[in-house]
Design a protein around this motif. Structure first.
Motif, short mmCIF file in Angstrom:
data_model
loop_
_atom_site.label_atom_id
_atom_site.label_comp_id
_atom_site.label_asym_id
_atom_site.label_seq_id
_atom_site.Cartn_x
_atom_site.Cartn_y
_atom_site.Cartn_z
N LEU A 22 -2.43 -5.04 -2.81
CA LEU A 22 -2.40 -5.45 -1.41
C LEU A 22 -2.76 -4.28 -0.50
O LEU A 22 -3.47 -4.44 0.49
N GLY A 23 -2.27 -3.10 -0.87
CA GLY A 23 -2.59 -1.91 -0.09
C GLY A 23 -4.08 -1.61 -0.09
O GLY A 23 -4.66 -1.28 0.95
N MET A 24 -4.72 -1.72 -1.24
CA MET A 24 -6.16 -1.46 -1.33
C MET A 24 -6.96 -2.49 -0.56
O MET A 24 -7.99 -2.17 0.05
N LEU A 25 -6.49 -3.75 -0.56
CA LEU A 25 -7.16 -4.78 0.23
C LEU A 25 -7.10 -4.45 1.71
O LEU A 25 -8.11 -4.55 2.43
N LYS B 71 3.18 -5.85 3.58
CA LYS B 71 3.70 -6.48 2.36
C LYS B 71 3.54 -5.55 1.17
O LYS B 71 4.45 -5.39 0.34
N GLY B 72 2.38 -4.90 1.07
CA GLY B 72 2.13 -3.98 -0.03
C GLY B 72 3.05 -2.77 0.00
O GLY B 72 3.59 -2.36 -1.04
N LEU B 73 3.26 -2.19 1.18
CA LEU B 73 4.14 -1.04 1.31
C LEU B 73 5.57 -1.39 0.93
O LEU B 73 6.28 -0.61 0.29
N ALA B 74 6.01 -2.59 1.33
CA ALA B 74 7.38 -3.01 1.03
C ALA B 74 7.56 -3.27 -0.47
O ALA B 74 8.60 -2.93 -1.05
N MET B 75 6.55 -3.83 -1.12
CA MET B 75 6.66 -4.17 -2.54
C MET B 75 6.56 -2.95 -3.44
O MET B 75 7.32 -2.81 -4.41
N GLY B 76 5.62 -2.07 -3.16
CA GLY B 76 5.35 -0.97 -4.06
C GLY B 76 5.94 0.36 -3.66
O GLY B 76 5.87 1.32 -4.42
N GLY B 77 6.54 0.44 -2.47
CA GLY B 77 7.08 1.71 -1.99
C GLY B 77 6.13 2.36 -1.01
O GLY B 77 4.91 2.38 -1.23
N ILE B 78 6.67 2.90 0.08
CA ILE B 78 5.84 3.45 1.15
C ILE B 78 5.03 4.65 0.68
O ILE B 78 3.81 4.71 0.86
N ALA B 79 5.70 5.63 0.06
CA ALA B 79 5.00 6.84 -0.37
C ALA B 79 3.94 6.52 -1.41
O ALA B 79 2.82 7.05 -1.38
N ARG B 80 4.27 5.63 -2.34
CA ARG B 80 3.35 5.31 -3.44
C ARG B 80 2.13 4.54 -2.94
O ARG B 80 0.99 4.92 -3.19
N VAL B 81 2.37 3.44 -2.25
CA VAL B 81 1.26 2.57 -1.84
C VAL B 81 0.43 3.21 -0.73
O VAL B 81 -0.77 2.94 -0.62
N SER B 82 1.05 4.08 0.06
CA SER B 82 0.28 4.75 1.11
C SER B 82 -0.87 5.57 0.52
O SER B 82 -1.86 5.84 1.20
N GLN B 83 -0.77 5.92 -0.75
CA GLN B 83 -1.83 6.68 -1.40
C GLN B 83 -3.10 5.84 -1.60
O GLN B 83 -4.17 6.39 -1.89
N ALA B 84 -2.99 4.54 -1.43
CA ALA B 84 -4.19 3.69 -1.49
C ALA B 84 -5.17 4.06 -0.39
O ALA B 84 -6.36 3.73 -0.47
N ASN C 246 2.43 -2.59 -8.81
CA ASN C 246 1.00 -2.87 -8.96
C ASN C 246 0.51 -3.89 -7.94
O ASN C 246 -0.59 -3.77 -7.39
N LYS C 247 1.34 -4.91 -7.70
CA LYS C 247 0.98 -5.90 -6.68
C LYS C 247 0.89 -5.24 -5.31
O LYS C 247 -0.01 -5.53 -4.52
N GLY C 248 1.84 -4.34 -5.05
CA GLY C 248 1.82 -3.62 -3.78
C GLY C 248 0.58 -2.76 -3.63
O GLY C 248 -0.02 -2.70 -2.55
#
Length: 292
Positions: A10-13, A231-244, A5-7
């Motif tokens: 950060l990704g959305m920001l 930072k967001g990609l590393a924390m939440g996972g690349i595939a997952r956070v990239s969907q932001a 969730n933190k990732g």
């Protein structure tokens, strides 16, 4: 709050900041060469990056990390900025914003090979559907054929996807802000002279809007937004956070309407909703992060 969730936050920001990149580029293009915009913003960002690395006394990357940083530099310091700047000469910023809706799919694909992630079959099916929508939109906008600018946008997407995935993986060891800073510094010797060559004859005659747009591209799009993104990609996972990145077309289209007075047609809004919906749905699909 979980790391995922933190990732995502950060990704959305970061994506909010990235969403203004194409409109800012469009404004800068009124008085600047696209190559100067693409490389010049990286030169200015690299100067600030070097100051940060020296100020915080960062150790030099290893040889293996240097190779990865070169890939990051080729993707997000050279490839994406130059290709997207050139494309903005020929197509509206809103068009580019919707085409970039396929970037989450591309980033997720690269994450399989670089990030050691394993998205589920349902994830891929939904993501492929979203990619098909983006291709359909590009065909409609091009009256049944692709514009050459769409090829440049495709190149920009591939460049960004590789740079995002490699940088995210590397940020686990170097840190999020260090990755983009080192990539910029490594690229500086190779992009400095082309930047000088394509620089305008006089800077004194440029309007304030050009300076503001260029500074935004250099300091936000090319530097500080990447701090949160990697930072967001590393924390939440690349595939997952990239969907932001599903937010990016919305932000780009709205910014294009407000800053550039571009007319947003009804079918553009419809495609944005469909693409965003498909990528949002893919976010709900299982993704396994393999340990290395």
């Amino acid at each position: 709050m979980t790391n995922e969730n933190k990732g995502m936050l950060l990704g959305m920001l970061a994506i909010t900041a990235f969403g203004l990149t194409l409109p800012a580029t469009k404004i800068a293009l009124r008085h600047l060469d696209p190559v100067f915009i693409g490389l010049g913003r990286a030169v200015l960002a690299a100067i600030f990056a070097a100051i940060l690395l020296v100020w915080f006394k960062q150790n030099l990357p290893s040889k293996t990390q240097l190779v990865q940083l070169i890939l990051v530099a080729l993707g997000v310091v050279v490839g994406f900025p130059v290709l997207s700047s050139w494309a903005m000469i020929y197509v509206p910023a809103s068009h580019g914003g919707v085409v970039f809706g396929v970037l989450p799919l591309a980033t997720a694909l690269v994450s399989v090979f670089i990030g050691h992630e394993k998205p589920s079959l349902s994830f891929w099916l939904v993501s492929l559907f979203g990619g098909g929508l983006v291709i359909s939109y590009a065909l409609i906008q091009g009256a049944g054929s692709f514009h050459v600018a769409d090829l440049a946008l495709l190149g920009a997407i591939i460049s960004a996807a590789v740079g995002y995935a490699v940088g995210a993986r590397l940020s686990l060891y170097l840190g999020g802000w260090q990755v983009i800073c080192w990539a910029l510094v490594l690229a500086l010797p190779f992009i400095f002279l082309p930047t000088i060559y394509y620089a305008p004859d006089s800077f004194s005659t440029l309007p304030v809007s050009t300076y503001i747009s260029f500074l935004y591209l250099a300091l936000i799009s090319q530097l500080f937004a990447f701090f949160a993104w990697y930072k967001g990609l590393a924390m939440g996972g690349i595939a997952r956070v990239s969907q932001a990145q599903l937010l990016q077309p919305f932000i780009t289209v709205v910014a294009s309407a407000l800053l550039l007075n571009e007319i947003i047609e009804l079918h553009t809004i419809a495609f944005i909703i469909l693409v965003a919906g498909s990528v949002w749905l893919s976010k709900k699909m299982p993704v396994t992060r393999q340990k290395t």
